[in-house]
Design an enzyme around this catalytic site. Structure first.
Site, PDB file in Angstrom:
ATOM      1  N   PHE A 246       0.860  -1.178   0.000  1.00  0.00           N
ATOM      2  CA  PHE A 246       0.000   0.000   0.000  1.00  0.00           C
ATOM      3  C   PHE A 246       0.899   1.232   0.000  1.00  0.00           C
ATOM      4  CE2 PHE A 246      -4.456   1.107   0.779  1.00  0.00           C
ATOM      5  CZ  PHE A 246      -5.070  -0.068   0.402  1.00  0.00           C
TER       6      PHE A 246
ATOM      7  N   GLN B 175      -7.789  15.018   3.647  1.00  0.00           N
ATOM      8  CA  GLN B 175      -7.136  14.258   2.572  1.00  0.00           C
ATOM      9  C   GLN B 175      -8.010  14.078   1.327  1.00  0.00           C
ATOM     10  OE1 GLN B 175      -6.377   9.744   2.828  1.00  0.00           O
ATOM     11  NE2 GLN B 175      -4.366  10.646   3.055  1.00  0.00           N
TER      12      GLN B 175
ATOM     13  N   HIS C 230      -8.200  11.718  -1.788  1.00  0.00           N
ATOM     14  CA  HIS C 230      -7.681  10.461  -2.305  1.00  0.00           C
ATOM     15  C   HIS C 230      -7.524  10.609  -3.815  1.00  0.00           C
ATOM     16  CE1 HIS C 230      -7.337   6.264  -3.332  1.00  0.00           C
ATOM     17  NE2 HIS C 230      -7.350   5.911  -2.066  1.00  0.00           N
TER      18      HIS C 230
ATOM     19  N   LEU D  65     -14.850   5.816  -4.520  1.00  0.00           N
ATOM     20  CA  LEU D  65     -13.440   5.480  -4.324  1.00  0.00           C
ATOM     21  C   LEU D  65     -13.012   4.221  -5.064  1.00  0.00           C
ATOM     22  CD1 LEU D  65     -11.095   6.543  -2.408  1.00  0.00           C
ATOM     23  CD2 LEU D  65     -11.429   4.349  -1.316  1.00  0.00           C
TER      24      LEU D  65
ATOM     25  N   GLU E 125      -6.677   2.075  -3.225  1.00  0.00           N
ATOM     26  CA  GLU E 125      -5.247   2.143  -3.472  1.00  0.00           C
ATOM     27  C   GLU E 125      -4.680   0.739  -3.705  1.00  0.00           C
ATOM     28  OE1 GLU E 125      -3.619   4.996  -0.797  1.00  0.00           O
ATOM     29  OE2 GLU E 125      -1.750   3.893  -0.671  1.00  0.00           O
TER      30      GLU E 125
ATOM     31  N   ARG F 158      -0.772   9.753  -0.639  1.00  0.00           N
ATOM     32  CA  ARG F 158      -1.953  10.251  -1.344  1.00  0.00           C
ATOM     33  C   ARG F 158      -1.887  11.724  -1.694  1.00  0.00           C
ATOM     34  NH1 ARG F 158      -6.406   6.822   2.112  1.00  0.00           N
ATOM     35  NH2 ARG F 158      -5.784   4.854   1.171  1.00  0.00           N
TER      36      ARG F 158
ATOM     37  N   HIS G 266     -11.752  12.694   0.921  1.00  0.00           N
ATOM     38  CA  HIS G 266     -11.787  11.331   1.448  1.00  0.00           C
ATOM     39  C   HIS G 266     -11.749  11.215   2.957  1.00  0.00           C
ATOM     40  CE1 HIS G 266     -11.261   7.058   1.345  1.00  0.00           C
ATOM     41  NE2 HIS G 266     -10.063   7.102   1.887  1.00  0.00           N
TER      42      HIS G 266
ATOM     43  N   ARG H  46      -2.908  11.029   6.196  1.00  0.00           N
ATOM     44  CA  ARG H  46      -2.977   9.638   6.659  1.00  0.00           C
ATOM     45  C   ARG H  46      -2.509   8.671   5.574  1.00  0.00           C
ATOM     46  NH1 ARG H  46      -6.549   5.598   5.760  1.00  0.00           N
ATOM     47  NH2 ARG H  46      -8.244   6.867   4.942  1.00  0.00           N
TER      48      ARG H  46
HETATM   49  C1  LIG Z   1     -14.970   4.338   0.198  1.00  0.00           C
HETATM   50  C2  LIG Z   1     -13.999   4.314   1.329  1.00  0.00           C
HETATM   51  C3  LIG Z   1     -12.978   3.369   1.371  1.00  0.00           C
HETATM   52  C4  LIG Z   1     -12.067   3.350   2.428  1.00  0.00           C
HETATM   53  N1  LIG Z   1     -11.079   2.395   2.454  1.00  0.00           N
HETATM   54  C5  LIG Z   1     -10.225   2.311   3.512  1.00  0.00           C
HETATM   55  C6  LIG Z   1      -9.256   1.275   3.618  1.00  0.00           C
HETATM   56  O1  LIG Z   1      -9.150   0.407   2.769  1.00  0.00           O
HETATM   57  N2  LIG Z   1      -8.431   1.266   4.693  1.00  0.00           N
HETATM   58  C7  LIG Z   1      -8.527   2.207   5.680  1.00  0.00           C
HETATM   59  O2  LIG Z   1      -7.767   2.154   6.638  1.00  0.00           O
HETATM   60  N3  LIG Z   1      -9.463   3.196   5.611  1.00  0.00           N
HETATM   61  C8  LIG Z   1     -10.314   3.265   4.560  1.00  0.00           C
HETATM   62  N4  LIG Z   1     -11.274   4.256   4.506  1.00  0.00           N
HETATM   63  C9  LIG Z   1     -11.440   5.163   5.643  1.00  0.00           C
HETATM   64  C10 LIG Z   1     -12.201   4.447   6.750  1.00  0.00           C
HETATM   65  O3  LIG Z   1     -13.088   3.514   6.209  1.00  0.00           O
HETATM   66  C11 LIG Z   1     -12.994   5.409   7.615  1.00  0.00           C
HETATM   67  O4  LIG Z   1     -12.172   6.454   8.037  1.00  0.00           O
HETATM   68  C12 LIG Z   1     -13.504   4.659   8.842  1.00  0.00           C
HETATM   69  O5  LIG Z   1     -14.237   3.525   8.442  1.00  0.00           O
HETATM   70  C13 LIG Z   1     -14.354   5.514   9.740  1.00  0.00           C
HETATM   71  O6  LIG Z   1     -14.844   4.683  10.753  1.00  0.00           O
HETATM   72  P1  LIG Z   1     -15.594   5.261  12.012  1.00  0.00           P
HETATM   73  O7  LIG Z   1     -15.865   4.101  12.894  1.00  0.00           O
HETATM   74  O8  LIG Z   1     -14.840   6.396  12.550  1.00  0.00           O
HETATM   75  O9  LIG Z   1     -16.946   5.848  11.394  1.00  0.00           O
HETATM   76  P2  LIG Z   1     -18.012   5.257  10.343  1.00  0.00           P
HETATM   77  O10 LIG Z   1     -17.725   3.868   9.926  1.00  0.00           O
HETATM   78  O11 LIG Z   1     -18.181   6.285   9.298  1.00  0.00           O
HETATM   79  O12 LIG Z   1     -19.305   5.185  11.217  1.00  0.00           O
HETATM   80  C14 LIG Z   1     -19.938   6.344  11.717  1.00  0.00           C
HETATM   81  C15 LIG Z   1     -21.077   5.920  12.602  1.00  0.00           C
HETATM   82  O13 LIG Z   1     -21.588   7.059  13.247  1.00  0.00           O
HETATM   83  C16 LIG Z   1     -22.993   7.046  13.193  1.00  0.00           C
HETATM   84  N5  LIG Z   1     -23.442   8.446  13.279  1.00  0.00           N
HETATM   85  C17 LIG Z   1     -23.028   9.514  12.559  1.00  0.00           C
HETATM   86  N6  LIG Z   1     -23.691  10.618  12.941  1.00  0.00           N
HETATM   87  C18 LIG Z   1     -24.527  10.241  13.928  1.00  0.00           C
HETATM   88  C19 LIG Z   1     -25.481  10.910  14.736  1.00  0.00           C
HETATM   89  N7  LIG Z   1     -25.724  12.216  14.590  1.00  0.00           N
HETATM   90  N8  LIG Z   1     -26.169  10.207  15.657  1.00  0.00           N
HETATM   91  C20 LIG Z   1     -25.966   8.854  15.798  1.00  0.00           C
HETATM   92  N9  LIG Z   1     -25.078   8.174  15.058  1.00  0.00           N
HETATM   93  C21 LIG Z   1     -24.368   8.861  14.146  1.00  0.00           C
HETATM   94  C22 LIG Z   1     -23.337   6.347  11.910  1.00  0.00           C
HETATM   95  O14 LIG Z   1     -24.611   5.783  11.989  1.00  0.00           O
HETATM   96  C23 LIG Z   1     -22.245   5.287  11.854  1.00  0.00           C
HETATM   97  O15 LIG Z   1     -22.652   4.139  12.547  1.00  0.00           O
HETATM   98  C24 LIG Z   1     -12.190   4.297   3.452  1.00  0.00           C
HETATM   99  C25 LIG Z   1     -13.214   5.239   3.418  1.00  0.00           C
HETATM  100  C26 LIG Z   1     -14.091   5.264   2.359  1.00  0.00           C
HETATM  101  C27 LIG Z   1     -15.157   6.337   2.341  1.00  0.00           C
END
Ligand SMILES: Cc1cc2nc3c(=O)[nH]c(=O)nc-3n(C[C@H](O)[C@H](O)[C@H](O)COP(=O)(O)OP(=O)(O)OC[C@H]3O[C@@H](n4cnc5c(N)ncnc54)[C@H](O)[C@@H]3O)c2cc1C
Length: 608
Positions: free
Chosen positions: A118, A238, A240, A250, A253, A284, A365, A407
């Site tokens: 990666f 960031q 992407h 997306l 990578e 990135r 991203h 990141r």
């Molecule tokens: C398309 C894509 C691909 C990616 N690929 C990678 C990868 O391969 N490797 C990597 O390391 N990272 C990757 N990332 C980044 C990574 O996936 C995210 O940064 C990470 O999953 C965020 O996780 P989280 O638990 O912080 O929040 P999220 O998984 O975004 O979850 C947020 C949670 O908060 C809840 N929520 C939000 N607002 C409220 C509210 N007001 N009240 C109640 N609940 C709320 C939602 O319901 C949800 O359950 C990717 C991101 C994207 C968009």
């Protein structure tokens, strides 16, 4: 009257960070509820494709300290080095633990967890690319989410799905819980808790072209910010490099990890020019800027603002051969390891990556900045690390800061698992001896009034129009490249949009059940607040570092800017103060604890 619920801990958000925190808090004996606006497995973590980084060394030699080095260097030396070390060291355990929970990682022929390359991940302090990303095909995030959700159910965590948290409840200088709205009824609920844990993810919807789901509107960050907690390092957002052209969806990578090549409109492998060493696998920020420069110099495909990403076996094999590598790929292999990617391209762009190159452009991203925390996910309220009692955050919404100014790929999933787990354990400990902070009278009062205002507003502008305007302006004035005058304009633009949001809004749906119209209008308010903080932070930082690239200050300035940005609102009058002043504090120095022992960690000019 709102319904009041009482738990030792509530976790807001059911993505990877939230579920990991819930699991560990409940394992530690706490009575835990997860409150989520989405059904848990619909969280954005499920969209993460490429992998989760951990120095397991299954395919070649690897060490956590090399992972920490890459993280610090990739973050352009703004990462707190103590946090980067915790990330890299804890990653090894955390990934093995996920395996033991049943996560179906891909395997090597000997049965170990398979790992791929990666961008930015190297062995021996930048010597050569290393296979560090553990993956379950290109559905790694999906598998993490499913695995953790099952474990939480097994551990009797209580779930409140489709509940939007809209405010935190502060009393006696501590957090006493949160206010939520139930989507199905429109009713208010009070969650009274000893510990309140934010894991609400990012806010990519601030920008026009983004990889982020429609729901990533920064609600948690905005709710906390409005109650006087600072936002840290918000200028670092960031882009992407490989978003599907026009849509922003997306493309992982992992495609370049498998040998995919970036080509400009003339068919040239342009990354050779910008990063002669690591080429297409440069970090990135570097690749996004290179694409921008190619397009600016008229080298986009067909004169448009995109370039090509080519994973056709004939192309990949040609470059593998030229590099003297023995590995070769064929269609069956690509179809297996990048199944999700092929599907996305065929469905959304009508392009089959096995026979044609994919059209791509940079896409908004990931937020490196967010709610400031220490390495145990405790929220801090100032540049002196003062802990806010009862308030925690982890995942993309938080800024630990282990990613610094940029990141590395795979490090977000690591962050969720590592700091979600540490936070969960800390919460379990805390609730054992802490008392409930009493609830103030009618904690829902201000938010209820705001929702009433939104519902009854008789202006001319629909939220979608304001949102589009904000997204366009942020893309143009606070995107991949930035410049002082444009950033100042951007701040004023955001203030004007916020004024219109307060005075000229119009929503169509006046009901209370499933009123997504009103909730989306409220979410827009969150986006506007965060957009303004982003622009203010970007205007203040007069250097280029990581994802923050200024045309008027092209150099990184380590003498003056090895510091974090804290922006606080001077008013906790949550909704009625139209124009709160934003106060900037840059007195918190970056942690350099690794550099004190090993000169490899001292800031150096980046070379690729
Ligand atoms: C398309 C894509 C691909 C990616 N690929 C990678 C990868 O391969 N490797 C990597 O390391 N990272 C990757 N990332 C980044 C990574 O996936 C995210 O940064 C990470 O999953 C965020 O996780 P989280 O638990 O912080 O929040 P999220 O998984 O975004 O979850 C947020 C949670 O908060 C809840 N929520 C939000 N607002 C409220 C509210 N007001 N009240 C109640 N609940 C709320 C939602 O319901 C949800 O359950 C990717 C991101 C994207 C968009």
């Amino acid at each position: 009257m709102p319904t009041t619920h009482q738990f030792d801990a509530i976790i807001v958000g059911a993505g990877g960070a939230g579920l990991m925190a819930a699991l560990y808090a409940s394992k530690g004996g706490a009575k835990v509820a997860v409150v989520s606006k989405l059904y848990p497995t619909r969280s954005h973590t499920g969209a993460a494709l490429g992998g989760i980084g951990a120095a397991l060394g299954n395919l070649e030699e690897d060490k956590p300290i090399w992972h920490a080095y890459d993280t610090v260097k990739g973050g352009d030396y703004l990462a707190d080095q103590n946090a980067a070390l915790v990330l890299a060291e804890n990653a090894v355990d955390a990934v093995i633990e996920l395996e033991h929970m049943g996560l179906p990682f891909d395997r090597t022929p000997e049965g170990k967890i398979s790992q791929r390359r990666f961008g930015g991940h190297t062995s021996n302090f930048g010597e050569k690319p290393v296979r560090r990303a553990c993956h379950a095909a290109d559905r790694t995030g999906h598998m993490i989410l499913q695995t953790l959700y099952q474990q939480c159910i097994k551990n009797n965590v209580k779930f409140f799905d489709e509940f939007h948290v809209v405010d935190i409840i502060m009393n006696q200088g501590a957090c006493a819980g949160a206010v939520a709205i139930e989507l199905g009824t429109g009713d208010f609920h009070i969650f009274h808790a000893k510990a309140t844990f934010f894991a609400t993810g990012g806010w990519g919807r601030v920008w026009r072209v983004t990889s982020n789901a429609h729901t990533l509107t920064g609600d948690g960050a905005a709710a906390v910010f409005r109650r006087g907690i600072p936002m840290e390092d918000m200028e670092f957002y960031q882009f992407h490099p490989t978003g599907l052209y026009g849509l922003g969806v997306l493309l992982t990578e992992g495609i370049r990890g498998e040998g995919g090549i970036l080509l400009n409109g003339k068919g040239e492998r342009f990354m050779v020019k910008y990063a002669p060493n690591i080429k297409d696998l440069a970090s990135r920020d570097v690749v996004s800027r290179s694409i921008y420069l190619e397009v600016r110099d008229g080298n986009g495909v067909n004169g448009k603002d995109y370039v090509h990403l080519d994973i056709r076996p004939s192309t990949v094999n040609k470059y593998l051969e030229a590099a003297g590598e023995t590995r070769r790929v064929d269609e069956a292999y690509i179809a297996r390891v990048l199944a999700e990617t092929l599907d996305v391209c065929r469905t959304y762009a009508g392009v089959d990556p096995l026979t044609e190159p994919m059209p791509i452009q940079p896409t908004a991203h990931y937020a490196m900045g967010g709610i400031p925390t220490n390495i145990d996910a405790e929220v801090i309220s100032d540049a002196r690390d003062t802990v806010v009692r009862g308030l925690y955050a982890a995942g993309e919404v938080a800024c630990v800061s282990c990613h610094g100014a940029n990141r590395l790929g795979t490090n977000s999933l690591v962050d969720l698992i590592v700091f979600g787990r540490r936070g969960g354990m800390k919460v379990a400990d805390y609730v054992k001896h802490a008392d409930f902070v009493p609830l103030p009278a009618n904690p829902e009062k201000e938010t209820e009034a705001e929702f009433k205002r939104i519902r009854n507003s008789k202006g001319k502008t629909r939220p979608v129009e304001l949102r589009k305007e904000m997204q366009r302006i942020m893309m143009d004035k606070c995107g991949v490249f930035r410049e002082g005058k444009m950033l100042d304009e951007c701040v004023t633009d955001m203030q004007n949009l916020r004024e219109r949001y307060r005075k000229d809004l119009h929503v169509d749906d006046l009901g209370s059940k499933y009123n997504t119209d009103v909730l989306e209008a409220w979410e827009l308010g969150c986006l506007l607040d965060l957009a303004e903080v982003t622009a203010v932070s970007a205007a203040n930082r007069t250097e280029s570092r990581g994802a923050h690239s200024r045309e008027d200050f092209k150099e990184r300035d380590d003498n003056n800017w090895l510091v974090h940005t804290f922006v606080t609102r001077d008013s906790t009058d949550v909704y009625t103060d139209g124009n709160p002043k934003l106060v900037i504090d840059t007195t918190k120095k970056v942690d350099m604890s690794l550099a004190e022992k090993d000169p490899a960690f001292m800031p150096k000019v980046r070379s690729y």
